[in-house]
Structure formats: C-alpha cells, structure tokens
Write an enzyme that holds these catalytic residues in place. Structure first.
Site, PDB file in Angstrom:
ATOM      1  N   ARG A 119     -43.296  -7.470 -95.301  1.00  0.00           N
ATOM      2  CA  ARG A 119     -42.677  -6.549 -96.267  1.00  0.00           C
ATOM      3  C   ARG A 119     -43.643  -6.230 -97.409  1.00  0.00           C
ATOM      4  O   ARG A 119     -43.667  -5.110 -97.916  1.00  0.00           O
ATOM      5  CB  ARG A 119     -41.374  -7.152 -96.811  1.00  0.00           C
ATOM      6  N   ARG A 133     -38.956   4.983-101.180  1.00  0.00           N
ATOM      7  CA  ARG A 133     -39.912   3.958-100.784  1.00  0.00           C
ATOM      8  C   ARG A 133     -41.105   4.552-100.053  1.00  0.00           C
ATOM      9  O   ARG A 133     -42.003   3.819 -99.664  1.00  0.00           O
ATOM     10  CB  ARG A 133     -39.198   3.040 -99.810  1.00  0.00           C
ATOM     11  N   ARG A 141     -34.386 -17.703-102.930  1.00  0.00           N
ATOM     12  CA  ARG A 141     -33.281 -16.751-103.060  1.00  0.00           C
ATOM     13  C   ARG A 141     -32.161 -17.107-102.094  1.00  0.00           C
ATOM     14  O   ARG A 141     -32.379 -17.486-100.956  1.00  0.00           O
ATOM     15  CB  ARG A 141     -33.748 -15.327-102.769  1.00  0.00           C
ATOM     16  N   ARG A 150     -31.361 -14.761 -96.774  1.00  0.00           N
ATOM     17  CA  ARG A 150     -31.454 -13.454 -96.122  1.00  0.00           C
ATOM     18  C   ARG A 150     -32.426 -13.551 -94.963  1.00  0.00           C
ATOM     19  O   ARG A 150     -33.476 -14.162 -95.099  1.00  0.00           O
ATOM     20  CB  ARG A 150     -31.965 -12.429 -97.144  1.00  0.00           C
ATOM     21  N   LYS A 209     -35.828  -6.187-108.585  1.00  0.00           N
ATOM     22  CA  LYS A 209     -35.168  -4.885-108.760  1.00  0.00           C
ATOM     23  C   LYS A 209     -33.651  -5.058-108.814  1.00  0.00           C
ATOM     24  O   LYS A 209     -32.985  -4.534-109.706  1.00  0.00           O
ATOM     25  CB  LYS A 209     -35.522  -3.924-107.595  1.00  0.00           C
TER      26      LYS A 209
HETATM   27  P1  AP5 Z   1     -34.173  -9.732-106.483  1.00  0.00           P
HETATM   28  O1  AP5 Z   1     -33.583  -9.153-107.726  1.00  0.00           O
HETATM   29  O2  AP5 Z   1     -33.276 -10.049-105.350  1.00  0.00           O
HETATM   30  O3  AP5 Z   1     -35.422  -8.835-106.021  1.00  0.00           O
HETATM   31  P2  AP5 Z   1     -35.483  -7.436-105.332  1.00  0.00           P
HETATM   32  O4  AP5 Z   1     -36.652  -6.715-105.928  1.00  0.00           O
HETATM   33  O5  AP5 Z   1     -34.170  -6.748-105.357  1.00  0.00           O
HETATM   34  O6  AP5 Z   1     -35.870  -7.927-103.860  1.00  0.00           O
HETATM   35  P3  AP5 Z   1     -35.403  -7.386-102.460  1.00  0.00           P
HETATM   36  O7  AP5 Z   1     -35.866  -8.391-101.446  1.00  0.00           O
HETATM   37  O8  AP5 Z   1     -33.967  -7.019-102.469  1.00  0.00           O
HETATM   38  O9  AP5 Z   1     -36.297  -6.121-102.333  1.00  0.00           O
HETATM   39  P4  AP5 Z   1     -36.670  -5.336-101.105  1.00  0.00           P
HETATM   40  O10 AP5 Z   1     -37.181  -4.096-101.734  1.00  0.00           O
HETATM   41  O11 AP5 Z   1     -37.603  -5.995-100.165  1.00  0.00           O
HETATM   42  O12 AP5 Z   1     -35.327  -5.287-100.259  1.00  0.00           O
HETATM   43  P5  AP5 Z   1     -34.211  -4.206-100.083  1.00  0.00           P
HETATM   44  O13 AP5 Z   1     -32.932  -4.901-100.036  1.00  0.00           O
HETATM   45  O14 AP5 Z   1     -34.386  -3.081-101.029  1.00  0.00           O
HETATM   46  O15 AP5 Z   1     -34.976 -11.046-106.912  1.00  0.00           O
HETATM   47  C1  AP5 Z   1     -35.534 -11.892-105.935  1.00  0.00           C
HETATM   48  C2  AP5 Z   1     -35.192 -13.357-106.234  1.00  0.00           C
HETATM   49  O16 AP5 Z   1     -35.877 -13.782-107.402  1.00  0.00           O
HETATM   50  C3  AP5 Z   1     -33.702 -13.597-106.520  1.00  0.00           C
HETATM   51  O17 AP5 Z   1     -33.337 -14.838-105.989  1.00  0.00           O
HETATM   52  C4  AP5 Z   1     -33.612 -13.595-108.068  1.00  0.00           C
HETATM   53  O18 AP5 Z   1     -32.549 -14.425-108.523  1.00  0.00           O
HETATM   54  C5  AP5 Z   1     -34.965 -14.143-108.445  1.00  0.00           C
HETATM   55  N1  AP5 Z   1     -35.539 -13.538-109.650  1.00  0.00           N
HETATM   56  C6  AP5 Z   1     -35.479 -12.247-110.044  1.00  0.00           C
HETATM   57  N2  AP5 Z   1     -36.161 -12.048-111.191  1.00  0.00           N
HETATM   58  C7  AP5 Z   1     -36.697 -13.240-111.511  1.00  0.00           C
HETATM   59  C8  AP5 Z   1     -37.520 -13.703-112.592  1.00  0.00           C
HETATM   60  N3  AP5 Z   1     -37.956 -12.888-113.542  1.00  0.00           N
HETATM   61  N4  AP5 Z   1     -37.871 -14.994-112.594  1.00  0.00           N
HETATM   62  C9  AP5 Z   1     -37.463 -15.834-111.629  1.00  0.00           C
HETATM   63  N5  AP5 Z   1     -36.681 -15.468-110.610  1.00  0.00           N
HETATM   64  C10 AP5 Z   1     -36.302 -14.193-110.541  1.00  0.00           C
HETATM   65  O19 AP5 Z   1     -34.571  -3.664 -98.621  1.00  0.00           O
HETATM   66  C11 AP5 Z   1     -34.455  -4.471 -97.487  1.00  0.00           C
HETATM   67  C12 AP5 Z   1     -34.888  -3.710 -96.255  1.00  0.00           C
HETATM   68  O20 AP5 Z   1     -34.035  -2.556 -96.081  1.00  0.00           O
HETATM   69  C13 AP5 Z   1     -36.289  -3.124 -96.261  1.00  0.00           C
HETATM   70  O21 AP5 Z   1     -37.252  -4.068 -95.855  1.00  0.00           O
HETATM   71  C14 AP5 Z   1     -36.130  -1.959 -95.292  1.00  0.00           C
HETATM   72  O22 AP5 Z   1     -36.164  -2.391 -93.970  1.00  0.00           O
HETATM   73  C15 AP5 Z   1     -34.744  -1.440 -95.588  1.00  0.00           C
HETATM   74  N6  AP5 Z   1     -34.749  -0.371 -96.618  1.00  0.00           N
HETATM   75  C16 AP5 Z   1     -34.139  -0.417 -97.843  1.00  0.00           C
HETATM   76  N7  AP5 Z   1     -34.378   0.711 -98.530  1.00  0.00           N
HETATM   77  C17 AP5 Z   1     -35.150   1.488 -97.731  1.00  0.00           C
HETATM   78  C18 AP5 Z   1     -35.730   2.771 -97.892  1.00  0.00           C
HETATM   79  N8  AP5 Z   1     -35.571   3.482 -99.011  1.00  0.00           N
HETATM   80  N9  AP5 Z   1     -36.473   3.254 -96.867  1.00  0.00           N
HETATM   81  C19 AP5 Z   1     -36.631   2.567 -95.728  1.00  0.00           C
HETATM   82  N10 AP5 Z   1     -36.123   1.356 -95.514  1.00  0.00           N
HETATM   83  C20 AP5 Z   1     -35.381   0.806 -96.507  1.00  0.00           C
HETATM   84 MG    MG Z   2     -32.790  -6.228-103.884  1.00  0.00          MG
END
Ligand code: AP5
Ligand code: MG
Length: 211
Positions: free
Chosen positions: A167, A88, A123, A156, A13
């Site tokens: 997760r 979410r 990552r 991370r 994402k």
């Molecule tokens: P990346 O682009 O970093 O993936 P992402 O989908 O953004 O992954 P996140 O871990 O950030 O998602 P998340 O939803 O768990 O975490 P968030 O920060 O939102 O890609 C991943 C890796 O793969 C990277 O290294 C990239 O380079 C590589 N990659 C990407 N595409 C690729 C491809 N096609 N091929 C190969 N490699 C690739 O949330 C974190 C925490 O915050 C949650 O667990 C929760 O506790 C809290 N939180 C956030 N939002 C909320 C909410 N709305 N409600 C409640 N809690 C929340």
């Molecule tokens: Mg992200």
C-alpha cells in the site's frame, strides 16, 4: 468547508477526519469505509473490490468515481464534507474537478514510512461499526471490545505487514503526485503527523488556520 485529506495509509486521515467532522459539523466520506462496508455486506461492489483491497492495490478509478458521485449528491454534503481517501489518482482528481465542486483546502498529513509500518501493527477496528483504535495511542476502554457498540475489535486484513508495504508503494507511486497537483492549484496545506494523536490534531488545526 470542502476538504480533502491526503496521506499515506495509516497517516491518520480517518482519525483526523473524525475530529474535523465534529468541529465543522460536516460528514466524512471515506471511500475505504464505504468499500469495507460493502465487503461486510457482500454486495456486488464488495465482491468486485475484495481482490484489490486484499492485495493492497487500488480499486479501479471508474468504480470509486461512481461511488463518490453518488455520495456527494446526497443532501448532507450541501454544507461541506471531508474526503478521506479520495482522490487517490490523477484521473480521480480530474473527475472531481469535473463535478464542479469548489474545494477550500487539501490537507496532506505527512508521516515517514517506518513510522507507518510500526503504527499499523497496533491498529484495531470494530468488526461491526468500523470505529478505529490503537493498542498504544487510542486503546479501547475494555480490551478487544468497541467503546461505541460493544463489537469485537479485529485487525484489518490489509494491515498485514506485507500488504502495508504494498500500500505504501502504491501511495508513493499513484497518490503522492496529487500533492503537486493541488499545490499548483494553490490548495495544498501540510501538517506533520506527531507521535501522539492530540499533537497531530494541533498541527492540523494550525495548518488549516482554525483554533
Ligand atoms: P488512521 O486514522 O486509521 O489512518 P488512515 O490514514 O485513515 O489509514 P488507512 O489505513 O485507513 O488509510 P488507507 O488510505 O490505506 O486506507 P483506506 O481505508 O482509505 O490511523 C492509523 C492508526 O494509527 C490508527 O490505529 C490510529 O488510532 C493511529 N494513529 C493515528 N494518528 C496517530 C498519531 N498521531 N499518533 C499515534 N497513532 C496514531 O483504503 C483502503 C483500501 O481501499 C485501499 O488500499 C484501496 O484498495 C481501496 N480504496 C479506498 N479509496 C480508494 C480510492 N479513492 N481509489 C482506489 N481505491 C481505493
Ligand atoms: Mg482510514
């Protein structure tokens, strides 16, 4: 363009949001990044959120909804925005609907769980500015150093394998139902994540009907 990105942790994402932000010249609003910034700065929000994030759990709805309400009211969101990581849960989606925002599309990025676990281990994130890299798919120019700000690249905390599993569970249970939610509203489009980032970008453009 008012767009939501849905997808499992590590589906890409954040990576796709960055590309789309440049293409449409609209800001990315990532609740995950907002919370991680608060953690770094040890604000009240950061302290509240830490116990949830570290366990791979969702931060309570009322906290995140408050963050989004405040952020979407800022001027730079007037011409559109990309929501990465919000909503979410169904209550979060309902709260967004009550803000009277007309969404253009909801893009789900699909990646199998096995792939996610493998991907997350590679990552790396800049400890200073939050820029994201991957050892194999998006390596930094200099080892362990951020291309943007020369900060140190770290793993991370919630990318430990057990936390990633948690997760994923939380995603399937609480977030995945949103696909049906937005399908019913006629907003859902789907892109399948590919092995290489550039190929996923093509899939995303196709799904959104942009060149
Ligand atoms: P990346 O682009 O970093 O993936 P992402 O989908 O953004 O992954 P996140 O871990 O950030 O998602 P998340 O939803 O768990 O975490 P968030 O920060 O939102 O890609 C991943 C890796 O793969 C990277 O290294 C990239 O380079 C590589 N990659 C990407 N595409 C690729 C491809 N096609 N091929 C190969 N490699 C690739 O949330 C974190 C925490 O915050 C949650 O667990 C929760 O506790 C809290 N939180 C956030 N939002 C909320 C909410 N709305 N409600 C409640 N809690 C929340
Ligand atoms: Mg992200």
């Amino acid at each position: 363009m008012k767009l939501i990105l849905l997808g499992a942790p590590g589906a890409g994402k954040g990576t796709q949001a960055e590309v789309l932000s440049e293409k449409f010249d609209i800001p990315v609003i990532s609740t995950g990044e907002i919370i991680r910034n608060a953690l770094r700065q040890e604000t009240t929000l950061g302290k509240q959120a830490k116990e949830y994030i570290d366990k791979g759990l969702l931060v309570p709805d009322n906290v995140v909804i408050g963050i989004i309400q405040e952020r979407l009211n800022q001027d730079d969101c007037r011409n559109g925005f990309i929501l990465d990581g919000f909503p979410r849960t169904v209550p979060q989606a309902d709260a967004l609907a009550e803000m009277n925002i007309t969404l253009d599309k909801v893009l789900a990025i699909e990646v199998a769980d096995e792939k996610i676990v493998q991907r997350m281990s590679g990552r790396r994130q800049c400890a200073k500015c939050g820029a994201t890299y991957h050892l194999q798919y998006k390596p930094p120019v200099k080892e362990s150093i951020c291309n943007v700000c020369d900060g140190e690249l770290i793993v991370r905390k919630d990318d430990e394998p057990e936390t990633v599993q948690k997760r994923l569970e939380v995603y399937h249970e609480q977030t995945e139902p949103l696909k049906e939610y937005y399908k019913d509203k006629g907003l859902l489009v789907v892109a399948y994540g590919q092995e290489e980032i550039k190929d996923t970008i093509s899939e995303v453009f196709k799904a959104l009907g942009v060149g």
